[in-house]
Design a protein around this motif. Structure first.
Motif, PDB file in Angstrom:
ATOM      1  N   GLU A 124       8.622   3.548  -0.572  1.00  0.00           N
ATOM      2  CA  GLU A 124       9.673   4.512  -0.244  1.00  0.00           C
ATOM      3  C   GLU A 124      10.767   4.387  -1.287  1.00  0.00           C
ATOM      4  O   GLU A 124      11.170   3.284  -1.647  1.00  0.00           O
ATOM      5  CB  GLU A 124      10.257   4.229   1.140  1.00  0.00           C
ATOM      6  CG  GLU A 124      11.395   5.157   1.498  1.00  0.00           C
ATOM      7  CD  GLU A 124      11.934   4.910   2.891  1.00  0.00           C
ATOM      8  OE1 GLU A 124      13.146   4.590   2.993  1.00  0.00           O
ATOM      9  OE2 GLU A 124      11.166   5.023   3.856  1.00  0.00           O
TER      10      GLU A 124
ATOM     11  N   ARG B 205       0.821  -1.213   0.000  1.00  0.00           N
ATOM     12  CA  ARG B 205       0.000   0.000   0.000  1.00  0.00           C
ATOM     13  C   ARG B 205       0.855   1.264   0.000  1.00  0.00           C
ATOM     14  O   ARG B 205       0.352   2.348  -0.255  1.00  0.00           O
ATOM     15  CB  ARG B 205      -0.889   0.025   1.238  1.00  0.00           C
ATOM     16  CG  ARG B 205      -1.887  -1.089   1.267  1.00  0.00           C
ATOM     17  CD  ARG B 205      -2.751  -1.000   2.509  1.00  0.00           C
ATOM     18  NE  ARG B 205      -3.705  -2.082   2.474  1.00  0.00           N
ATOM     19  CZ  ARG B 205      -4.115  -2.745   3.535  1.00  0.00           C
ATOM     20  NH1 ARG B 205      -3.657  -2.429   4.725  1.00  0.00           N
ATOM     21  NH2 ARG B 205      -4.986  -3.718   3.419  1.00  0.00           N
ATOM     22  N   ARG B 206       2.134   1.102   0.338  1.00  0.00           N
ATOM     23  CA  ARG B 206       3.025   2.254   0.461  1.00  0.00           C
ATOM     24  C   ARG B 206       4.349   1.950  -0.244  1.00  0.00           C
ATOM     25  O   ARG B 206       4.665   0.791  -0.512  1.00  0.00           O
ATOM     26  CB  ARG B 206       3.296   2.574   1.928  1.00  0.00           C
ATOM     27  CG  ARG B 206       2.033   2.941   2.701  1.00  0.00           C
ATOM     28  CD  ARG B 206       2.314   3.432   4.099  1.00  0.00           C
ATOM     29  NE  ARG B 206       3.168   4.611   4.147  1.00  0.00           N
ATOM     30  CZ  ARG B 206       2.786   5.855   3.872  1.00  0.00           C
ATOM     31  NH1 ARG B 206       1.557   6.086   3.505  1.00  0.00           N
ATOM     32  NH2 ARG B 206       3.633   6.857   3.959  1.00  0.00           N
TER      33      ARG B 206
ATOM     34  N   ARG C 220       8.610   9.088   0.467  1.00  0.00           N
ATOM     35  CA  ARG C 220       7.694   7.981   0.730  1.00  0.00           C
ATOM     36  C   ARG C 220       6.265   8.459   0.629  1.00  0.00           C
ATOM     37  O   ARG C 220       5.986   9.648   0.781  1.00  0.00           O
ATOM     38  CB  ARG C 220       7.976   7.369   2.087  1.00  0.00           C
ATOM     39  CG  ARG C 220       7.924   8.321   3.235  1.00  0.00           C
ATOM     40  CD  ARG C 220       8.377   7.750   4.575  1.00  0.00           C
ATOM     41  NE  ARG C 220       9.754   7.367   4.703  1.00  0.00           N
ATOM     42  CZ  ARG C 220      10.762   8.185   4.968  1.00  0.00           C
ATOM     43  NH1 ARG C 220      10.545   9.467   5.106  1.00  0.00           N
ATOM     44  NH2 ARG C 220      11.982   7.741   5.074  1.00  0.00           N
ATOM     45  N   GLY C 221       5.399   7.494   0.382  1.00  0.00           N
ATOM     46  CA  GLY C 221       3.986   7.835   0.327  1.00  0.00           C
ATOM     47  C   GLY C 221       3.159   6.638  -0.081  1.00  0.00           C
ATOM     48  O   GLY C 221       3.683   5.590  -0.471  1.00  0.00           O
ATOM     49  N   PRO C 222       1.838   6.798   0.010  1.00  0.00           N
ATOM     50  CA  PRO C 222       0.947   5.695  -0.341  1.00  0.00           C
ATOM     51  C   PRO C 222       0.895   5.488  -1.856  1.00  0.00           C
ATOM     52  O   PRO C 222       1.022   6.436  -2.631  1.00  0.00           O
ATOM     53  CB  PRO C 222      -0.409   6.155   0.197  1.00  0.00           C
ATOM     54  CG  PRO C 222      -0.330   7.645   0.194  1.00  0.00           C
ATOM     55  CD  PRO C 222       1.125   7.981   0.473  1.00  0.00           C
TER      56      PRO C 222
END
Length: 147
Positions: free
Chosen positions: A88, A85-86, A102-104
């Motif tokens: 980096e 789901r994420r 980083r992020g979804p």
């Protein structure tokens, strides 16, 4: 290193003050006959891949390397039912400084092209193209949801 113990016997180790049990264990590890079972604490928390390269400012080279790392990281999920789901993305510059974005993911997915596209977006967000330094490493880390 354990390799250094290959020529030693239990008695040799005991002469250095090593207990009998530890000496026996070290000799079996060095001989490759240790039958200890490795038990992970639980499911892994993330998968990832990194790779170094000679310093470059070439967008195609940096993106190709990053795409390769996404592919390698997703291959490591072959036996894991969880869906990422994420994401980096890590970049190391030629002066040794690291940055991470980083992020979804737009949606939980294992589709390589979709994860690569998001990795490239995170890479772009790092500003690497505009800061003048060369890139010497890219990497991805994919945190996994709890089982």
């Amino acid at each position: 290193m354990v390799r250094d113990l290959e020529t030693l016997a239990e008695g040799d180790l005991q002469a250095f003050g090593v207990t009998t049990a530890l000496a026996r264990r070290l000799v079996s590890i060095a001989a490759g006959t240790d039958d200890a079972t490795v038990r992970p604490r639980g499911p892994r928390g993330s998968v990832g891949a990194t790779r170094s390269m000679p310093s470059t400012r070439s967008r195609s080279a940096v993106e190709a390397l990053l795409d390769e790392q996404v592919h390698r990281a997703l291959e490591r999920l072959v036996d894991d039912p969880r869906v990422p789901r994420r994401l980096e993305v890590v970049v190391r510059f030629d002066d040794g400084v690291h940055t991470a974005e980083r992020g979804p993911l737009p949606r939980p997915t294992r589709v390589v092209d979709e994860v690569q596209a998001h990795a490239r977006a995170l890479l772009s967000r790092s500003g690497w193209e505009h800061d003048g330094r060369g890139v010497t490493m890219t990497g991805v880390s994919i945190p996994l949801p709890k089982a």
